[in-house]
Scaffold this motif. Structure first.
Motif, PDB file in Angstrom:
ATOM      1  N   TYR A 267       0.817  -1.294   0.091  1.00  0.00           N
ATOM      2  CA  TYR A 267       0.144  -0.021   0.072  1.00  0.00           C
ATOM      3  C   TYR A 267       0.754   1.156  -0.169  1.00  0.00           C
ATOM      4  O   TYR A 267       1.321   1.570   1.023  1.00  0.00           O
TER       5      TYR A 267
ATOM      6  N   ASP B 239       3.206   7.750   6.535  1.00  0.00           N
ATOM      7  CA  ASP B 239       2.200   6.535   6.519  1.00  0.00           C
ATOM      8  C   ASP B 239       2.923   5.860   5.306  1.00  0.00           C
ATOM      9  O   ASP B 239       3.018   4.598   5.209  1.00  0.00           O
ATOM     10  N   ARG B 240       3.274   6.557   4.112  1.00  0.00           N
ATOM     11  CA  ARG B 240       3.823   5.773   3.080  1.00  0.00           C
ATOM     12  C   ARG B 240       5.039   5.391   3.401  1.00  0.00           C
ATOM     13  O   ARG B 240       5.414   4.300   2.765  1.00  0.00           O
TER      14      ARG B 240
ATOM     15  N   SER C 216       4.747   2.082   5.261  1.00  0.00           N
ATOM     16  CA  SER C 216       4.277   1.132   4.606  1.00  0.00           C
ATOM     17  C   SER C 216       5.433   0.513   3.619  1.00  0.00           C
ATOM     18  O   SER C 216       5.607  -0.750   3.417  1.00  0.00           O
TER      19      SER C 216
ATOM     20  N   TYR D 207       7.344  -3.542   3.653  1.00  0.00           N
ATOM     21  CA  TYR D 207       7.239  -4.260   2.600  1.00  0.00           C
ATOM     22  C   TYR D 207       8.723  -4.349   1.813  1.00  0.00           C
ATOM     23  O   TYR D 207       9.046  -5.553   1.509  1.00  0.00           O
TER      24      TYR D 207
END
Length: 450
Positions: free
Chosen positions: A323, A331-332, A335, A339
């Motif tokens: 995401y 937030d990015r 995430s 990942y």
């Protein structure tokens, strides 16, 4: 805080230093937290705090260290690029020079065709999608005398030879294959230093002929930024022309391999009905009742709506289960950090340090990290969404999922046996999912018109 503040000694007031807040100094949790504080400082134009955190991270995250250190180093570079691009401060730019990063842009390798084939074979990252998609396509086109494959892929048709091989052995004889390729005009890695699409088409035509299959090749130069509008327009016109001819038995396969996340989503600039390249036929595209007729649709939604209007035999969608679409940088970053540790972790299992292939592989990951962190708008093409959100999008466009059969799952497991023990696969509802040490990596789904 601003640039006029006095220099603060380490540790500075307000910065968490307890193990509860940061974890063990230098572990993954600590590094993630440091990157988050640094991102916040950059976004708040706090040059002094940015400088100090950058200095700390640089001293604990070696570009030649373990996988967590290399991952953190890549995020550090991306944050410096972001700071330099938005002009946060001269101090951050000076920090970049002090950290021996004269050229912060990731130097991605331009692959030869053979090098790209070897690159794709290194891990199941792409091979998983090829294997799952080929199995779904074979099931969908059984009995058709002609198959039109529309290929949207970043790996320059690397999947197609194995698909041709499989089709050539089917019991009802080889069909005519039409292959239409979306030729991306953007340089999105992995980049092939080649040849031309015409040369690639000739190689595929000759390969198909060696399998007693007639192949017609067509490339449509197009862009992901407008939702592959030229490709959609070509397919629409082609379909209209075919409808004027006598009815014929042809399957239409839309094969989407890790490309749809490059289409702008709602967090980018919306394509409205007034300026959309799709509006000449959008009114005829069937959509579900859950879709809003008043809200402007993103290019992503318009693409799926347009694909549905073509009434394809099957749509195969393969992408990374991550995401990266939020506009909130922190937030990015979280995430992406949670990942993209996966490719750094896996590379230690199959490539020695210092090898050229490892340099190319990690440069490719660094490019992804920079694109996610440093860029905005149409320049940010790494806009992955998790499989659940893609399922919602497909249903909103009036598609329904088709479950993968046991044959597909078996093929995937056979392929995974060629790689490190950490790789695995699982069925999740109608999806097949590639995993690394139990963590979702890539998903594959198949869809038909509802």
């Amino acid at each position: 805080m601003n640039n006029s503040q006095t220099h603060r000694l380490w540790p500075w007031p307000g910065f968490p230093t307890s193990s509860k807040a940061l974890g063990s100094f230098g572990d993954a949790n600590c590094m993630e937290q440091l990157l988050v504080y640094c991102a916040n400082a950059i976004e708040n134009n706090d040059a002094t705090l940015s400088h100090q955190i950058l200095w700390v991270i640089n001293n604990i995250a070696s570009p030649d260290g373990d996988s967590n250190q290399r991952l953190t180093c890549a995020f550090l570079r991306a944050l410096i690029v972001r700071a330099a691009m938005i002009g946060t401060s001269e101090i951050v730019t000076a920090m970049a020079r002090a950290m021996n990063y004269p050229n912060l842009a990731p130097q991605t390798h331009r692959f030869s065709v053979l090098e790209l084939a070897n690159f794709v074979d290194l891990t199941p990252w792409h091979r998983f999608g090829f294997t799952a998609a080929n199995a779904a396509i074979l099931d969908a086109v059984e009995g058709y005398s002609a198959i039109h494959i529309v290929d949207l892929s970043l790996t320059h048709c690397m999947q197609i030879p194995t698909l041709i091989d499989a089709i050539a052995t089917r019991l009802d004889g080889p069909p005519l294959i039409k292959l239409t390729v979306a030729g991306l005009i953007e340089d999105i890695p992995p980049i092939v230093d080649l040849f031309s699409y015409d040369e690639m088409g000739l190689k595929l035509v000759n390969f198909a002929r060696s399998r007693n299959i007639s192949l017609v090749f067509k490339v449509i130069p197009c862009s992901s930024s407008d939702g592959f509008a030229r490709l959609i327009e070509y397919l629409r016109i082609l379909q209209q022309q075919q409808q004027l001819l006598a009815a014929h038995d042809e399957a239409l396969v839309i094969n989407c391999q890790m490309t749809l996340h490059c289409i702008p989503d709602e967090t980018a600039i919306n394509i409205t009905n007034s300026d959309s390249p799709y509006n000449s036929f959008s009114s005829s595209c069937p959509v579900s009742s859950s879709s809003s007729s008043t809200s402007p649709l993103s290019a992503r939604a318009m693409f799926l709506k347009a694909i549905r209007s073509l009434n394809p035999t099957t749509v195969v969608l393969v992408d990374e289960d991550a995401y990266f679409t939020t506009n909130d940088l922190v937030d990015r970053l979280r995430s992406a950090f949670n990942y993209l540790w996966i490719p750094y972790d896996t590379v230690d299992t199959f490539l020695p340090r210092g090898s050229k292939q490892r340099q190319w592989y990690e440069a490719y990951i660094r490019w992804k990290i920079e694109n996610v962190i440093a860029h905005e708008g149409f320049d940010r093409v790494e806009r992955q969404e998790p499989k659940g959100r893609w399922a919602e999008r497909m249903r909103e466009a009036n598609f329904r999922a088709v479950a993968f059969g046991e044959a597909a799952a078996t093929e995937v497991k056979i392929m995974l046996d060629e790689h490190a023990a950490g790789w695995g696969s699982k069925k999740a509802e109608d999806n097949l999912v590639l995993t690394w040490k139990g963590h979702n990596v890539v998903f594959a789904t198949a869809w038909v018109p509802a």
